[in-house]
Design an enzyme around this catalytic site. Structure first.
Site, PDB file in Angstrom:
ATOM      1  N   LYS A  22      -5.062  23.832  33.825  1.00 40.08           N
ATOM      2  CA  LYS A  22      -5.162  22.886  34.944  1.00 40.08           C
ATOM      3  C   LYS A  22      -4.538  23.482  36.209  1.00 40.08           C
ATOM      4  O   LYS A  22      -5.168  23.510  37.261  1.00 40.08           O
ATOM      5  CB  LYS A  22      -4.445  21.588  34.564  1.00 40.08           C
ATOM      6  CG  LYS A  22      -4.089  20.692  35.730  1.00 40.08           C
ATOM      7  CD  LYS A  22      -3.324  19.465  35.261  1.00 40.08           C
ATOM      8  CE  LYS A  22      -2.690  18.682  36.373  1.00 40.08           C
ATOM      9  NZ  LYS A  22      -1.484  19.300  36.942  1.00 40.08           N
ATOM     10  N   ASN A  23      -3.303  23.963  36.085  1.00 35.47           N
ATOM     11  CA  ASN A  23      -2.601  24.379  37.295  1.00 35.47           C
ATOM     12  C   ASN A  23      -3.134  25.667  37.916  1.00 35.47           C
ATOM     13  O   ASN A  23      -2.874  25.949  39.076  1.00 35.47           O
ATOM     14  CB  ASN A  23      -1.097  24.492  37.020  1.00 35.47           C
ATOM     15  CG  ASN A  23      -0.465  23.119  36.836  1.00 35.47           C
ATOM     16  OD1 ASN A  23      -1.096  22.099  37.131  1.00 35.47           O
ATOM     17  ND2 ASN A  23       0.756  23.076  36.334  1.00 35.47           N
ATOM     18  N   CYS A 116       1.986  13.301  39.867  1.00 33.44           N
ATOM     19  CA  CYS A 116       2.790  12.432  39.002  1.00 33.44           C
ATOM     20  C   CYS A 116       4.094  12.031  39.666  1.00 33.44           C
ATOM     21  O   CYS A 116       4.715  12.823  40.386  1.00 33.44           O
ATOM     22  CB  CYS A 116       3.119  13.173  37.707  1.00 33.44           C
ATOM     23  SG  CYS A 116       1.767  13.175  36.538  1.00 33.44           S
ATOM     24  N   ARG A 121       9.641  15.514  44.995  1.00 35.99           N
ATOM     25  CA  ARG A 121       8.594  16.514  45.198  1.00 35.99           C
ATOM     26  C   ARG A 121       8.239  16.792  46.664  1.00 35.99           C
ATOM     27  O   ARG A 121       7.086  16.639  47.074  1.00 35.99           O
ATOM     28  CB  ARG A 121       7.336  16.135  44.402  1.00 35.99           C
ATOM     29  CG  ARG A 121       7.622  15.843  42.948  1.00 35.99           C
ATOM     30  CD  ARG A 121       6.377  15.640  42.146  1.00 35.99           C
ATOM     31  NE  ARG A 121       5.784  16.900  41.706  1.00 35.99           N
ATOM     32  CZ  ARG A 121       4.685  16.988  40.988  1.00 35.99           C
ATOM     33  NH1 ARG A 121       4.035  15.901  40.652  1.00 35.99           N
ATOM     34  NH2 ARG A 121       4.202  18.154  40.624  1.00 35.99           N
ATOM     35  N   ASP A 304       7.080  21.186  32.108  1.00 38.23           N
ATOM     36  CA  ASP A 304       5.920  20.403  31.661  1.00 38.23           C
ATOM     37  C   ASP A 304       5.871  20.246  30.130  1.00 38.23           C
ATOM     38  O   ASP A 304       5.058  19.486  29.619  1.00 38.23           O
ATOM     39  CB  ASP A 304       4.616  21.039  32.167  1.00 38.23           C
ATOM     40  CG  ASP A 304       4.441  20.830  33.665  1.00 38.23           C
ATOM     41  OD1 ASP A 304       5.228  20.079  34.262  1.00 38.23           O
ATOM     42  OD2 ASP A 304       3.512  21.428  34.245  1.00 38.23           O
ATOM     43  N   ARG A 397      -5.579  13.567  32.873  1.00 42.32           N
ATOM     44  CA  ARG A 397      -5.498  14.461  34.033  1.00 42.32           C
ATOM     45  C   ARG A 397      -5.132  15.888  33.614  1.00 42.32           C
ATOM     46  O   ARG A 397      -5.372  16.833  34.381  1.00 42.32           O
ATOM     47  CB  ARG A 397      -4.456  13.958  35.037  1.00 42.32           C
ATOM     48  CG  ARG A 397      -4.950  12.804  35.877  1.00 42.32           C
ATOM     49  CD  ARG A 397      -4.043  12.555  37.061  1.00 42.32           C
ATOM     50  NE  ARG A 397      -3.625  13.800  37.660  1.00 42.32           N
ATOM     51  CZ  ARG A 397      -2.374  14.124  37.955  1.00 42.32           C
ATOM     52  NH1 ARG A 397      -1.401  13.272  37.732  1.00 42.32           N
ATOM     53  NH2 ARG A 397      -2.077  15.280  38.484  1.00 42.32           N
TER      54      ARG A 397
HETATM   55  C1  UD1 Z   1       3.776  22.953  39.707  1.00 38.36           C
HETATM   56  C2  UD1 Z   1       2.889  22.305  38.672  1.00 38.36           C
HETATM   57  C3  UD1 Z   1       3.669  21.295  37.846  1.00 38.36           C
HETATM   58  C4  UD1 Z   1       4.948  21.908  37.291  1.00 38.36           C
HETATM   59  C5  UD1 Z   1       5.745  22.622  38.374  1.00 38.36           C
HETATM   60  C6  UD1 Z   1       6.946  23.369  37.844  1.00 38.36           C
HETATM   61  C7  UD1 Z   1       0.762  22.361  39.837  1.00 38.36           C
HETATM   62  C8  UD1 Z   1      -0.346  21.595  40.468  1.00 38.36           C
HETATM   63  N1  UD1 Z   1       1.797  21.641  39.346  1.00 38.36           N
HETATM   64  O1  UD1 Z   1       4.170  21.877  40.570  1.00 38.36           O
HETATM   65  O2  UD1 Z   1       2.828  20.875  36.782  1.00 38.36           O
HETATM   66  O3  UD1 Z   1       5.748  20.876  36.742  1.00 38.36           O
HETATM   67  O4  UD1 Z   1       4.902  23.559  39.081  1.00 38.36           O
HETATM   68  O5  UD1 Z   1       6.559  24.316  36.919  1.00 38.36           O
HETATM   69  O6  UD1 Z   1       0.706  23.567  39.718  1.00 38.36           O
HETATM   70  N2  UD1 Z   1      10.373  21.789  45.741  1.00 38.36           N
HETATM   71  C9  UD1 Z   1      10.980  21.535  46.940  1.00 38.36           C
HETATM   72  N3  UD1 Z   1      10.305  21.854  48.089  1.00 38.36           N
HETATM   73  C10 UD1 Z   1       9.055  22.407  48.082  1.00 38.36           C
HETATM   74  C11 UD1 Z   1       8.438  22.645  46.830  1.00 38.36           C
HETATM   75  C12 UD1 Z   1       9.126  22.327  45.671  1.00 38.36           C
HETATM   76  O7  UD1 Z   1      12.110  21.039  46.991  1.00 38.36           O
HETATM   77  O8  UD1 Z   1       8.499  22.671  49.152  1.00 38.36           O
HETATM   78  C13 UD1 Z   1      11.048  21.406  44.463  1.00 38.36           C
HETATM   79  C14 UD1 Z   1      10.310  20.293  43.730  1.00 38.36           C
HETATM   80  O9  UD1 Z   1      10.665  19.019  44.205  1.00 38.36           O
HETATM   81  C15 UD1 Z   1      10.744  20.530  42.297  1.00 38.36           C
HETATM   82  C16 UD1 Z   1      10.843  22.061  42.215  1.00 38.36           C
HETATM   83  O10 UD1 Z   1      10.995  22.507  43.568  1.00 38.36           O
HETATM   84  O11 UD1 Z   1      11.998  19.981  42.065  1.00 38.36           O
HETATM   85  C17 UD1 Z   1       9.633  22.718  41.573  1.00 38.36           C
HETATM   86  O12 UD1 Z   1       8.512  22.509  42.355  1.00 38.36           O
HETATM   87  P1  UD1 Z   1       7.256  23.493  42.376  1.00 38.36           P
HETATM   88  O13 UD1 Z   1       7.552  24.758  41.643  1.00 38.36           O
HETATM   89  O14 UD1 Z   1       6.795  23.584  43.784  1.00 38.36           O
HETATM   90  O15 UD1 Z   1       6.223  22.653  41.558  1.00 38.36           O
HETATM   91  P2  UD1 Z   1       4.801  22.201  41.985  1.00 38.36           P
HETATM   92  O16 UD1 Z   1       4.069  23.366  42.581  1.00 38.36           O
HETATM   93  O17 UD1 Z   1       4.859  20.923  42.724  1.00 38.36           O
END
Ligand code: UD1
Length: 417
Positions: A22-23, A116, A121, A304, A397
């Site tokens: 998915k990701n 989710c 986030r 996850d 999803r």
């Molecule tokens: C992706 C995955 C999700 C997985 C996560 C961590 C997708 C679509 N989703 O989510 O399934 O759980 O990686 O492996 O690929 N953060 C910030 N600022 C930012 C970005 C992130 O503070 O600009 C924080 C987030 O709130 C969270 C952490 O960093 O606490 C990890 O986020 P991130 O690695 O960005 O995850 P996603 O890309 O949202």
């Protein structure tokens, strides 16, 4: 609203094939707009987020044909139009259009992404990265307008190795003049999958899968083809199901290097399995031991799989501790797990205690988020009696052909409206 009904305690045998990740897929579709004209993405999972992304791409005037699990995308007549809120809030990955459209047109208008409800986030790291490349970001009532007359490559240091920000800045950097270097980049396999697609388009990308990624911007791309990696989280979920209910269950599509942290943890719990090529054979294991699990960025234990492994640990002897270091709202599944007979206690905001082994009993539960729903699904499969999971759309999803795959290996499960 659809529900999943499960009659628990059936042993599972035969073979289950893991679908595309998915990701990865949700990033590869937006990335496809960077190809010269045509691109093909193979092994695309059949999940709702893909449908929403296709809707966005059709709105951008891409032509998309779907044959089996392949998507044929023609972006030769693309138009850059604002992406409406009702589409972008359907999923988190809609934010990848920020990087892709910024690189291609120097402008993008989109609302804050959905996804989710597992914590705050924010996307500040993405935004800071775009700005460092020379973009101007305006935010009015959740609506982002990002513009750049010219993007210029530079060295960007991430305060946290965010998966989404790493991919988004990689995409934006393809449209920048010169070389962009991302320091402290995320190393998740999905990033390697996206980088391979960009490389296939003729873009120079080096170091994906390490902490330092280099991207040399160019607008001269070719047509491109990519295959989505097997989903490491779906693999992990079926492996956990196999450890609880398998009878020589075969799981095909395993990439060992992508799930090493899980495999090591399972050994510690006392779970045996055999991996031959890309196939794992696993049977139900007795005398499981309690362990400590701490979620970390790749190659650490994936957040996850935190909720799915929590259900497994309800069957282990002793006191397990799960520490969630990525999200602040990822124990919501434990309310219903406890209602099914588990003993879990939230010790602090990010620490959970699980006491086992406990016999679980089927009841009516509600999936609060994708992986929390998966945790309840596993609980339903091992519980005595009938479990009904409401709001099951959130689970679908992330799991392609979920009920068919489980029915084929002997589970008694169905979806009803
Ligand atoms: C992706 C995955 C999700 C997985 C996560 C961590 C997708 C679509 N989703 O989510 O399934 O759980 O990686 O492996 O690929 N953060 C910030 N600022 C930012 C970005 C992130 O503070 O600009 C924080 C987030 O709130 C969270 C952490 O960093 O606490 C990890 O986020 P991130 O690695 O960005 O995850 P996603 O890309 O949202």
């Amino acid at each position: 609203m659809s529900k999943i009904t499960i009659e628990g305690q059936n042993l599972l045998s035969g073979e289950v094939k893991i679908s595309g990740a998915k990701n990865s897929a949700v990033a590869l579709l937006p990335a496809a707009v960077l190809a010269n004209k045509k691109s093909v993405i193979y092994n695309v999972p059949e999940i709702k987020d893909i449908g929403y992304l296709i809707e966005i791409m059709e709105l951008l005037n891409c032509k998309i044909e779907q044959k089996d699990d392949a998507l044929y995308i023609d972006s030769s007549k693309m138009k850059n139009v604002p992406i409406p809120e009702e589409l972008s809030v359907q999923m988190r990955a809609s934010y990848y259009f920020m990087g892709a459209l910024l690189a291609k047109y120097g402008k993008v208008e989109i609302s804050f992404p959905g996804g989710c409800n597992i914590g705050a986030r924010p996307i500040d790291i993405h935004i800071k990265g775009f700005e460092e490349l020379g973009a101007k970001v305006e935010i009015v009532k959740n609506r982002y307008t990002i513009t750049a007359e010219k993007l210029v490559g530079k060295t960007i240091y991430f305060d946290f190795p965010s998966v989404g920000a790493t991919i988004n800045i990689m995409l934006a950097a393809t449209g920048a003049e010169g070389t962009t270097i991302i320091e402290n980049a995320a190393m998740e396999p999905e990033i390697v999958n996206v980088a391979s697609f960009l490389i296939n388009m003729g873009i120079e990308v080096r170091g994906a899968g390490t902490k330092r990624i280099e991207i040399v911007g160019t607008r001269k791309t070719t047509d491109a083809v990519i295959e989505v990696f097997p989903d490491r989280i779906e693999s992990g979920t079926y492996i956990i199901i196999g450890a609880l209910l398998g009878d020589n269950l075969k799981i095909k599509g395993i990439i060992k290097e992508h799930i090493e942290a899980l495999l090591i943890k399972l050994k510690e719990i006392g779970i045996d399995f055999v991996i031959d090529g890309d196939t794992m054979t696993i049977s139900r294991c007795e005398n499981l031991r309690a362990v400590k699990v701490k979620t970390l960025v790749f190659p650490g234990f994936p957040t996850d799989l935190q909720q799915p492994i929590t259900t497994l640990l309800t069957q282990a002897k002793g006191k397990s501790i799960v520490e969630e270091t990525l999200y602040e709202n990822r124990f919501r599944n434990t309310y219903d797990l406890n209602r099914m007979g588990a003993i879990t206690n939230i010790l602090t905001l990010n620490k959970l205690e699980i006491k086992g082994p406990r016999k679980l009993k089927g009841t009516n539960v509600i999936a609060t988020d994708l992986r929390g729903g998966a945790s309840l699904l596993i609980a339903g499969l091992i519980a005595e009696g009938t479990t009904v999971i409401e709001n099951c759309d959130v689970i679908l999803r992330g799991y392609s052909h979920l009920t068919t795959k489980l029915q084929n290996i002997g589970a008694k499960i169905e979806i009803t409206e």
